[in-house]
Design a protein around this motif. Structure first.
Motif, PDB file in Angstrom:
ATOM      1  N   THR A  63       2.695  33.928 -38.675  1.00 13.49           N
ATOM      2  CA  THR A  63       1.888  34.889 -37.929  1.00 13.49           C
ATOM      3  C   THR A  63       1.004  35.662 -38.906  1.00 13.49           C
ATOM      4  OG1 THR A  63       3.749  36.432 -38.078  1.00 13.49           O
ATOM      5  CG2 THR A  63       3.512  35.210 -36.017  1.00 13.49           C
ATOM      6  N   PRO A  64      -0.137  36.166 -38.425  1.00 13.91           N
ATOM      7  CA  PRO A  64      -1.000  36.950 -39.322  1.00 13.91           C
ATOM      8  C   PRO A  64      -0.237  38.123 -39.930  1.00 13.91           C
ATOM      9  CG  PRO A  64      -2.094  36.523 -37.227  1.00 13.91           C
ATOM     10  CD  PRO A  64      -0.669  36.075 -37.072  1.00 13.91           C
TER      11      PRO A  64
ATOM     12  N   TYR B  61       0.291  42.239 -39.250  1.00 12.44           N
ATOM     13  CA  TYR B  61       0.110  41.932 -37.830  1.00 12.44           C
ATOM     14  C   TYR B  61      -0.454  43.158 -37.123  1.00 12.44           C
ATOM     15  CZ  TYR B  61       0.967  39.350 -33.526  1.00 12.44           C
ATOM     16  OH  TYR B  61       0.804  38.653 -32.354  1.00 12.44           O
TER      17      TYR B  61
ATOM     18  N   HIS C 162      -4.065  40.767 -32.746  1.00 10.76           N
ATOM     19  CA  HIS C 162      -3.400  39.465 -32.857  1.00 10.76           C
ATOM     20  C   HIS C 162      -2.554  39.195 -31.617  1.00 10.76           C
ATOM     21  CE1 HIS C 162      -3.895  40.452 -37.307  1.00 10.76           C
ATOM     22  NE2 HIS C 162      -4.728  39.471 -37.055  1.00 10.76           N
TER      23      HIS C 162
ATOM     24  N   SER D 181      -4.827  38.426 -28.613  1.00 10.02           N
ATOM     25  CA  SER D 181      -5.339  37.060 -28.687  1.00 10.02           C
ATOM     26  C   SER D 181      -4.242  36.038 -28.361  1.00 10.02           C
ATOM     27  CB  SER D 181      -5.907  36.796 -30.082  1.00 10.02           C
ATOM     28  OG  SER D 181      -6.388  35.485 -30.182  1.00 10.02           O
TER      29      SER D 181
END
Length: 184
Positions: free
Chosen positions: A39-40, A43, A47, A50
């Motif tokens: 995951t980014p 976070y 995020h 999206s």
């Protein structure tokens, strides 16, 4: 493919929605996500927005990934997520910290594996995690995956590089009891 829900003794697996965004952000900012997840990081709310509004619906509509929110049957709150990439057969999952250690993910993963084998002609499901993610390993082991080794995974990390991973496979004909041969 049309999204579908799954129900177990304690859980409901259904589609993540806008009302889940706060919980997704809360859980995906836990330090374990930085270390073990793709995951980014850091976070952020965008995020999660999206994920809910684009990523999940696209996966279902294109048939490339089935993704569910994990909820307790007695609550509508999202406590985790689980998915399968239909091309590779790779499962992925996460659970918020306060919900770990009670067999929730094992129960959810069993339901997803059953759904995959019931609703597709897929012969096996794959699993991998970054080496050191003992919690993920224990879940995979508990549902009967066979350990296939430590190697570079097929899911790229945040930087695009492949990471050293523990890997496993579960065939539709395998006995689903925990198997020997795991590193832990």
């Amino acid at each position: 493919m049309e999204p579908f829900s799954l129900t177990t003794k304690r859980l409901v697996l259904d589609q993540p929605t806008i009302r889940d965004i706060d919980n997704i952000v809360l859980y995906c900012t836990e330090p374990v996500f930085k270390e073990f997840m793709t995951t980014p990081w850091p976070y952020q709310r965008q995020h999660a927005e999206s994920f809910v509004s684009r990523f999940v619906p696209h996966g279902w509509s294109s048939g490339t990934e089935w993704t569910w929110a994990i909820r307790g049957r007695d609550s509508q709150d999202m406590i985790g997520a689980i998915s399968i990439r239909t091309g590779s057969g790779m499962v992925g999952y996460w659970l918020g910290r306060r919900h770990r250690g009670r067999g929730v993910m094992t129960e959810a993963l069993r339901a997803v594996i059953d759904a995959v084998f019931d609703r597709s002609d897929r012969q096996h499901v794959r699993w991998e995690c970054v080496v050191g993610n003992v919690a993920s390993l224990r879940v995979a082991k508990s549902v009967g995956f066979r350990f296939t080794g430590e190697q570079l995974g097929i899911i790229p990390g945040r930087d695009g590089d492949l990471t050293p991973s523990w890997t496993g496979i579960l065939s539709r004909v395998h006995d689903r009891t925990p198997q020997l041969g795991w590193p832990i």
